[in-house]
Each structure stands twice: as structure tokens, then as C-alpha cells.
Design a protein around this motif. Structure first.
Motif, short mmCIF file in Angstrom:
data_model
loop_
_atom_site.label_atom_id
_atom_site.label_comp_id
_atom_site.label_asym_id
_atom_site.label_seq_id
_atom_site.Cartn_x
_atom_site.Cartn_y
_atom_site.Cartn_z
N VAL A 288 0.84 -1.20 0.00
CA VAL A 288 0.00 0.00 0.00
C VAL A 288 0.87 1.24 0.00
CG1 VAL A 288 -1.83 1.26 1.21
CG2 VAL A 288 -1.84 -1.26 1.16
N GLY A 289 1.73 1.37 1.01
CA GLY A 289 2.73 2.44 1.04
C GLY A 289 2.19 3.84 1.24
N ALA A 290 1.00 3.97 1.82
CA ALA A 290 0.44 5.31 2.05
C ALA A 290 1.00 5.93 3.32
CB ALA A 290 -1.08 5.24 2.13
N THR A 302 1.07 10.37 1.12
CA THR A 302 0.14 10.82 0.09
C THR A 302 -0.78 11.87 0.69
OG1 THR A 302 -1.45 10.08 -1.59
CG2 THR A 302 -1.63 9.09 0.60
N ASP A 303 -1.56 12.53 -0.17
CA ASP A 303 -2.52 13.51 0.37
C ASP A 303 -3.90 12.88 0.45
OD1 ASP A 303 -3.69 13.57 -2.19
OD2 ASP A 303 -2.48 15.27 -2.81
N TYR A 304 -4.83 13.63 1.02
CA TYR A 304 -6.16 13.09 1.30
C TYR A 304 -6.90 12.70 0.02
CZ TYR A 304 -10.88 12.68 3.18
OH TYR A 304 -12.12 12.22 3.53
N ASN A 305 -6.81 13.52 -1.02
CA ASN A 305 -7.51 13.21 -2.27
C ASN A 305 -7.01 11.92 -2.89
OD1 ASN A 305 -9.19 15.47 -2.17
ND2 ASN A 305 -7.68 16.77 -3.21
N ASN A 306 -5.69 11.73 -2.87
CA ASN A 306 -5.14 10.47 -3.36
C ASN A 306 -5.53 9.32 -2.43
OD1 ASN A 306 -3.89 11.51 -5.63
ND2 ASN A 306 -1.99 11.98 -4.53
N LEU A 310 -7.07 5.68 -3.18
CA LEU A 310 -6.36 4.52 -2.68
C LEU A 310 -7.30 3.58 -1.93
CD1 LEU A 310 -3.76 2.95 -1.97
CD2 LEU A 310 -3.53 4.42 0.03
N VAL A 311 -8.10 4.12 -1.03
CA VAL A 311 -9.03 3.30 -0.25
C VAL A 311 -10.03 2.62 -1.17
CG1 VAL A 311 -10.86 3.34 1.48
CG2 VAL A 311 -8.75 4.61 1.87
N GLN A 312 -10.52 3.33 -2.18
CA GLN A 312 -11.45 2.73 -3.12
C GLN A 312 -10.78 1.59 -3.90
OE1 GLN A 312 -12.60 6.18 -5.38
NE2 GLN A 312 -14.37 6.64 -4.06
N SER A 313 -9.51 1.75 -4.21
CA SER A 313 -8.81 0.72 -4.98
C SER A 313 -8.49 -0.51 -4.15
CB SER A 313 -7.51 1.29 -5.56
OG SER A 313 -6.55 1.52 -4.54
N LEU A 314 -8.46 -0.36 -2.82
CA LEU A 314 -8.14 -1.50 -1.97
C LEU A 314 -9.22 -2.57 -2.04
CD1 LEU A 314 -6.69 0.28 1.19
CD2 LEU A 314 -5.45 -1.04 -0.52
#
Length: 325
Positions: A288-290, A302-306, A310-314
Motif C-alpha cells: 500500500v505504502g500510504a 500521500t494527500d487526502y484526495n489520493n 487509494l481506499v477505493q482501490s483497496l
């Protein structure tokens, strides 16, 4: 020594058979011969073995793998399902739509054309057969459970499901005492809606569908609880990302991150320290690496928009606390 079950004798033209599996035209089998896997794999890449044999013999069932890549939106499929389920002349169409519906919820599904067998076969995430019953009067009043179980055994499946527009109370009661599941079309449509909106993993849907008995509102409630848990877990991940972003530097412990969340959130629904710690572990995972962790604590990468993307892609990775494998 080779043991066989459910042997079915067929008579095919040798030249057509040789062409089908890629043997030389002069090849003649001697005694018992097993066709090599690589030849069957090449065949199944174009059509099923059952369909190929049916084409050669002009009899039997034809298996059609379902592909939903070119399908329209789920509401269109739902409308077609409901219409076909009560059309006495649309049995075959109803079978194909049910296969399409299970493909849409994430299963590898085949529609089996022809009588004497089940109507739909689910190959993954579990091996399940589905008998499909269209009824002009809107419900199945009696069900031959032994025939459904015969279809399950013929296919070597682990469970059997019956789909129909509705079921009489006595059929529902009978399902409670047998190794099969009944599900009405309206409930199947509800599953389609939840899959479409929340990307519910097919494993979760099949786990509920392979419980013996009638699939009714109580199981939909369980699915809704699971969905809400996933939503809460995703919101916790985003809250942690936003908290670390606001900190503008390393945050030493999960408890410290939680207190930042407390200061940000105008709500009583604050994640526990254990939930924050679990979120940090997931976000800091190399895949993940966030978030990165060093001797000074946790930092966001990362920033909140990214983070939202990211959460959606998980997807299936996001699980409520206590459900992690």
C-alpha cells in the motif's frame, strides 16, 4: 488403475473427433485413451468440452461460459430478470439471465443449455449448481428436492441453489431441512444492487447463499451489516490519512493519531485506538505504502484526495477489525 464416475456413452465420428482435439486424421484410439490436458485446455479456450461433444453427437447439454463485459447497467438486467421469471415462454432466457446475474456479482458462471441437467453452474469462488424455475403464477408451489440434489451430484458441486420468482411457504419450510438454498428473483436483484454499489466480494455473497434454507431478509440484513462495517473501515483509513496529513510531521503512536482524529471529527463515532493501529498497519504495508514508519513514528506519503482513490482501490482488502484473514 483408473476409476470413473457418471460414465456416459457417446458415439462420435472419428475424423471429426480427431479434428476437434488436434489428433492426426489417421489416429485411431486403442482401448481406453485419455485425451491430454493440453488438448482439452486448447479446446475449452474456444468452447466447453460438453458443448463440443454435444455438437459432434447432436445431443446432450451445451455449456456456455458467461461474459458480462459488454453488459448494460445493472437496472436493465434486474428488469429483464423480473420480467422473464414470470414468463412461461421464457425459460431459456431466464436461465441465461440468472447466469448473467451471478457473473455480475463476481462469480465464474456457465449457462448449461439443454434438459436433464442443472441450468447454471458456478465454478468459483465456490462450486455450486443453480436450478432456475420460471413461473407464470409468480411462485414455485412444489419442488423436487431429489432432482436438484441429483444435479448437484452429477456436477460434483458442493451446494445447490434454486432461483424462482417466488416460493410457496411450504417450499421455503422444506428448504430449511435440505442441503439447498432457495432465493427469489427480488432478493437476487437486491444482491445485484449491493454488488454494483458497494463492490461486495463474491465470497461474501456466496457465503450467505450456500447456507441451507431460504435466502430472505435476515440474510440481506447480515450483508448490510458487513457493508456498513466495510464503510466504517474505509472511513477509518481516510481519517488516519487526514490526521497524519494535518500533523505535518511524524506522529509517535496510534493513540496520538487517534487524538488528532478526535480533534478533527465532529462526531461521537470515533475509531478506537486498536482500530487506528490496524489502519496504520494496513496503510504502512509495502503493498500500500500510504504511510511510512520509522523511529520517530508514522508519516503519511500521500494527500487526502489520493487517499480516497487509494481506499477505493483497496476493495476487498478493506475489512472491519477482527475479520482480517
Amino acid at each position: 488403475m483408473t476409476f470413473l464416475t457418471d460414465v456416459e456413452e457417446v458415439d462420435v465420428d472419428i475424423e471429426e473427433f480427431n479434428e476437434l482435439v488436434g489428433y492426426d486424421e489417421t489416429y485411431r484410439p486403442q482401448g481406453f485413451t485419455r485425451v491430454a490436458d493440453k488438448r482439452l485446455n486448447q479446446l475449452s479456450g474456444e468452447e466447453s468440452v460438453e458443448t463440443a461433444i454435444a455438437d459432434l453427437t447432436d445431443a446432450g447439454e451445451r455449456v456456455h461460459p458467461v461474459d458480462d463485459e459488454d453488459d448494460g447497467p445493472a437496472p436493465d438486467l434486474a428488469d429483464k430478470l423480473q420480467a422473464a421469471s414470470t414468463d412461461g415462454n421464457a425459460h431459456e432466457e431466464f436461465e441465461k439471465l440468472v447466469a448473467k446475474a451471478f457473473s455480475r456479482v463476481g462469480c465464474a458462471a456457465d449457462w448449461i443449455e439443454g434438459g436433464g441437467d442443472t441450468d447454471v453452474e458456478i465454478r468459483s469462488p465456490e462450486h455450486v449448481v443453480i436450478d432456475v424455475k420460471a413461473r407464470g403464477n409468480g411462485r414455485v408451489n412444489s419442488l423436487e428436492v431429489t432432482n436438484v440434489d441429483k444435479h448437484r451430484r452429477q456436477r460434483g458441486a458442493d451446494h445447490a441453489i434454486v432461483v424462482a420468482p417466488g416460493f410457496a411457504p411450504k417450499v421455503i419450510d422444506n428448504a430449511e431441512t435440505t442441503e439447498l438454498t432457495t432465493i427469489a428473483v427480488d432478493d437476487l436483484v437486491e444482491l445485484l444492487d449491493r454488488r454494483e454499489e458497494y463492490a461486495v466480494p463474491p465470497e461474501e455473497i456466496l457465503a450467505l447463499l450456500t447456507r441451507s434454507g431460504a435466502f430472505q431478509d435476515d440474510r440481506l440484513d447480515l450483508l448490510d451489516e458487513y457493508i456498513q462495517d466495510r464503510i466504517d473501515a474505509g472511513e477509518t483509513l481516510l481519517a488516519v490519512i487526514r490526521a497524519l496529513e494535518r500533523a505535518d510531521g511524524a506522529v509517535e503512536t496510534a493513540e496520538d493519531v487517534r487524538w488528532i482524529v478526535v480533534g478533527m471529527e465532529d462526531s461521537n463515532d470515533i475509531p478506537t485506538t486498536e482500530e487506528v493501529r490496524s489502519a496504520l498497519q494496513l496503510l504502512a504495508h509495502p503493498s500500500v505504502g500510504a504511510v511510512e514508519q520509522d523511529k520517530d513514528g508514522y508519516r503519511v506519503t500521500t494527500d487526502y484526495n489520493n487517499g480516497i482513490q487509494l481506499v477505493q482501490s483497496l476493495g476487498d482488502v478493506v475489512q472491519p477489525l477482527g475479520r482480517e484473514e
